[in-house]
Design an enzyme around this catalytic site. Structure first.
Site, PDB file in Angstrom:
ATOM      1  N   LEU A 278       0.812  -1.215   0.000  1.00 43.38           N
ATOM      2  CA  LEU A 278       0.000   0.000   0.000  1.00 43.38           C
ATOM      3  C   LEU A 278       0.849   1.270   0.000  1.00 43.38           C
ATOM      4  O   LEU A 278       0.305   2.369   0.076  1.00 43.38           O
ATOM      5  CB  LEU A 278      -0.931   0.011   1.225  1.00 43.38           C
ATOM      6  CG  LEU A 278      -1.980  -1.110   1.257  1.00 43.38           C
ATOM      7  CD1 LEU A 278      -2.761  -1.058   2.565  1.00 43.38           C
ATOM      8  CD2 LEU A 278      -2.931  -0.995   0.079  1.00 43.38           C
ATOM      9  N   ARG A 279       2.167   1.102  -0.080  1.00 43.86           N
ATOM     10  CA  ARG A 279       3.035   2.281  -0.066  1.00 43.86           C
ATOM     11  C   ARG A 279       2.789   3.165  -1.289  1.00 43.86           C
ATOM     12  O   ARG A 279       2.868   4.391  -1.204  1.00 43.86           O
ATOM     13  CB  ARG A 279       4.502   1.850  -0.004  1.00 43.86           C
ATOM     14  CG  ARG A 279       5.456   3.012   0.253  1.00 43.86           C
ATOM     15  CD  ARG A 279       6.871   2.526   0.470  1.00 43.86           C
ATOM     16  NE  ARG A 279       7.002   1.860   1.750  1.00 43.86           N
ATOM     17  CZ  ARG A 279       8.039   1.105   2.102  1.00 43.86           C
ATOM     18  NH1 ARG A 279       9.014   0.885   1.235  1.00 43.86           N
ATOM     19  NH2 ARG A 279       8.090   0.551   3.283  1.00 43.86           N
ATOM     20  N   GLY A 280       2.462   2.534  -2.425  1.00 39.47           N
ATOM     21  CA  GLY A 280       2.193   3.306  -3.636  1.00 39.47           C
ATOM     22  C   GLY A 280       0.990   4.215  -3.461  1.00 39.47           C
ATOM     23  O   GLY A 280       1.033   5.403  -3.802  1.00 39.47           O
TER      24      GLY A 280
END
Length: 341
Positions: A278-280
């Site tokens: 979910l870093r993107g």
């Protein structure tokens, strides 16, 4: 110290300039990776931005501690001083530290102060480049050529926000939060995936192919090299405008809203591209919010997502053996299908 080329005089390379401004407005985004051809203004833009950043308030200590920070974000010396009363502070330039390729591990993370050890018999810590970069920028030119042991040290510090040094009988822990900025030429080698993932934004720069732009770049650079002080003075007003724009955006940033509809669009885009984790999504939202603040917009909209999507996601895509197009093309195609751009 050489006079840096004014940031506002950098021609074209709009994505690079936008990404650097976004990282300056919201350091939590995680820095900027600039890859591309030699001689396209990568180092010039980065050093130019550093020269016009607004000053920050800091304690007079080795680490430029924030006097308003919590105990965990202060060095040991500042924690001791705060116990006795309020910390004295002053306005200082934001540190911008170069990490040269040939730097030793001791120079980067810090080591025993040999002079004090030999002359006074004291075990004292000599801070390294990571200490100097705290609350500022750490710039690595040719980051893809950085030695593996230095990459490992950077990954540890970037993940934790502090530097732990245990050697020669010393055990030192100090804050080390900085914006990581790297540049390089992909033809000279790939960047380790673990380090690449630590950069919030990734920018591809190319040599301009239209004649008017190339002529303008050459003219401005030639004018600068013939008389740097006069050239900087000529562009002082434009650079001041950028400096004020950064400060206003920083102040405005906490009030910028991200509606659920925009969050959903960011999620759909990342699902469509198949990004890992979910870093993107988090980076897309933070970058879009910082860009909205830069534009003076109170709400993050699709148009903000579209502008930052490629920078935030191109380096987070898995390689698709069935799709020969580059990561930038894949992001642009997904943005076009989702947003109708």
């Amino acid at each position: 110290m050489p006079i840096p080329f004014p940031f506002s005089a950098v021609v074209a390379q709009e994505e690079m300039k936008r990404s650097l401004l976004i990282a300056a407005i919201d350091p939590s985004i995680g820095g900027v990776l600039v890859f591309g051809d030699r001689g396209t203004g990568k180092s010039t833009a980065i050093r130019g931005l550093a020269a016009l950043l607004p000053k920050m308030r800091a304690v007079d200590c080795v680490y430029n501690c924030d006097p308003e920070a919590g105990e965990d974000a202060l060095c040991a010396e500042c924690r001791t001083k705060r116990a006795k009363g309020p910390l004295k502070s002053r306005m200082v330039p934001v540190p911008v530290v170069d990490l040269p390729l040939g730097a030793t591990e001791d120079r980067v993370i810090g080591a025993l102060d040999l002079e004090r050890a030999l002359t006074k018999g004291e075990k004292a810590f000599e801070p390294g480049l990571l200490a100097r970069a705290h609350r500022g920028f750490l710039y690595i030119d040719e980051v893809n050529l950085l030695e593996d042991h230095l990459v490992d040290s950077l990954l540890d510090v970037a993940a934790s926000g502090e530097n732990l040094v245990e050697r020669e009988g010393l055990s030192i822990r100090h804050p080390a939060r900085f914006v990581l900025v790297g540049s390089g030429n992909p033809e000279e080698g790939e960047l380790r995936p673990q380090l690449q993932d630590r950069f919030g934004l990734s920018v591809e720069v190319k040599t301009p192919q239209d004649l008017p732009t190339r002529m303008k770049v050459v003219r401005l650079r030639d004018e600068f090299e013939r008389d740097p002080p006069a050239f900087v003075l000529k562009w002082k007003r434009q650079d001041s405008k950028v400096r004020n724009q950064i400060q206003k955006a920083r102040d405005f940033l906490p009030t910028v809203e991200v509606p659920d509809a925009t969050l959903e669009q960011a999620g759909r885009l990342c699902i469509k591209l198949g990004t890992d984790g979910l870093r993107g999504e988090l980076t897309v939202i933070r970058a879009a919010r910082a860009f909205a603040a830069l534009k003076g917009d109170a709400v993050v909209l699709d148009e903000h997502l579209v502008q930052v999507a490629a920078s935030a996601l191109r380096h987070r895509l898995r390689r698709d053996p069935l799709d020969e197009s580059g990561s930038t093309s894949r992001v642009q195609r997904a943005v076009g299908e989702l947003f109708g751009e």
